[in-house]
Design a protein around this motif. Sequence first.
Motif, PDB file in Angstrom:
ATOM      1  N   PHE A  15      -5.549   5.731   7.544  1.00 29.06           N
ATOM      2  CA  PHE A  15      -5.922   5.113   6.279  1.00 29.06           C
ATOM      3  C   PHE A  15      -7.041   5.896   5.614  1.00 29.06           C
ATOM      4  O   PHE A  15      -7.935   6.410   6.266  1.00 29.06           O
ATOM      5  CB  PHE A  15      -6.412   3.679   6.505  1.00 29.06           C
ATOM      6  N   SER A  45       2.048  -2.861  10.525  1.00 27.74           N
ATOM      7  CA  SER A  45       1.385  -2.176   9.407  1.00 27.74           C
ATOM      8  C   SER A  45       0.115  -2.908   8.999  1.00 27.74           C
ATOM      9  O   SER A  45      -0.915  -2.292   8.709  1.00 27.74           O
ATOM     10  CB  SER A  45       2.343  -2.082   8.211  1.00 27.74           C
ATOM     11  N   SER A  46       0.183  -4.244   8.982  1.00 28.26           N
ATOM     12  CA  SER A  46      -0.974  -5.045   8.585  1.00 28.26           C
ATOM     13  C   SER A  46      -2.117  -4.888   9.575  1.00 28.26           C
ATOM     14  O   SER A  46      -3.280  -4.760   9.181  1.00 28.26           O
ATOM     15  CB  SER A  46      -0.572  -6.517   8.466  1.00 28.26           C
ATOM     16  N   ILE A  84       0.858  -1.174   0.000  1.00 27.35           N
ATOM     17  CA  ILE A  84       0.000   0.000   0.000  1.00 27.35           C
ATOM     18  C   ILE A  84       0.894   1.223   0.000  1.00 27.35           C
ATOM     19  O   ILE A  84       2.118   1.116   0.072  1.00 27.35           O
ATOM     20  CB  ILE A  84      -0.932   0.037   1.226  1.00 27.35           C
ATOM     21  N   LEU A 101      -2.510   4.118   3.402  1.00 27.13           N
ATOM     22  CA  LEU A 101      -2.045   4.569   4.711  1.00 27.13           C
ATOM     23  C   LEU A 101      -1.292   5.878   4.530  1.00 27.13           C
ATOM     24  O   LEU A 101      -0.283   5.929   3.843  1.00 27.13           O
ATOM     25  CB  LEU A 101      -1.131   3.521   5.337  1.00 27.13           C
ATOM     26  N   TYR A 154      -3.800  -1.639   8.994  1.00 26.83           N
ATOM     27  CA  TYR A 154      -4.592  -1.707   7.763  1.00 26.83           C
ATOM     28  C   TYR A 154      -5.895  -2.469   7.995  1.00 26.83           C
ATOM     29  O   TYR A 154      -6.976  -2.014   7.592  1.00 26.83           O
ATOM     30  CB  TYR A 154      -3.769  -2.389   6.672  1.00 26.83           C
TER      31      TYR A 154
END
Length: 356
Positions: A14, A122-123, A3, A19, A126
């Motif tokens: 986001f 990060s995941s 992303i 992001l 998200y």
Amino acid sequence: MEIMMGRNLSTPYFQNGVLEQRLSWCKNYSPHMVGTQSGLRFKPGQLAVSSTRKKYLPIALKTGILSDNAYERRRTNAISIDTAVKETVELLESYDDEYGGAIIDPKSLPSCTNSFASILRSSLSYWESKGKRGIWLKILAEQSDLIPVAVKEGFKYHHAEPGYVMLTYWIPDEPCVLPANASHQVGVGGFVMNENREILVVQEKQCNLACSGVWKLPTGVIHKSEEIFAGAIREVKEETGIDTDFLEVIAFRHAHCVAFEKSDLFFICMLKPLSTQITIDELEIQASKWMPIDEFLEQPFYKEDHMSRKVYELCIASLENRYKGLTAHLLPSKFDGTSTYLYFSTAANNDGEIQV
């Protein structure tokens, strides 16, 4: 999965699957911007930083947000606090489950613990932005170095099998509704009687003191994806060498806190013998034989164990057509799109017709 996200700036958020991070070190805004592969850039000569924010200029120059020429040529405009700067960020590969969550592909996990920690964080951000709920993380045995990293990020142990550990993460700020680990084990026992009213019995090499020296039915735990009646047939064959056919489930017992605090379902299956020659499993079984039913029930253990005695009374009643257990019927199910065994009792009316 990748992303776009903000670089080296303030708190990320986001928007439309991207992001972003907001700049917080300049006041005024100049709209002269162009896009590039690595993010947003300002055309040289059309953007500068206010004199009171010069101390932040080295950061902007270093990250490539501003060029030297941009600063030198104009000193009147500055980046707005609402300007989004984006760059590519890697995410863990996953697929949606049926309950608004995500299941991480274990093959996508990086081997480096530092990389895994960064990508995992990060995941999670998200997935939270997408309204995901429960996250399932399967870590293979060869990836075991990643387990402490996941636990540090807030993942909880769910269960373990040979070859992997399953962990979960609950995102919403509400009670977790993810299903718990399996709460039961399933055992089976085979009641086999020959035409001489003799029961097939065994003595086990390893058992608790209460059962020491007791002649008992062949028993065991069913395997993964194994039918109840198939497990009973297999256990009898493994322990005694006798081949059998399934007739019916006579009864089942439900007990709790049996093994490792798990509950236990134990099914007694009536089996028809197809052979007579006994060959024991010498690793588990001390001895095996055909024993007259009266002699079997006269053992002190069964005189005192009312539950076991009741089970054998039901077995005898079934052989004498005074009791009907549960038989297995293979039926298609729309629930999972396959055919599955349903266990239920059938009875004959006065005309000999089967009623359900």
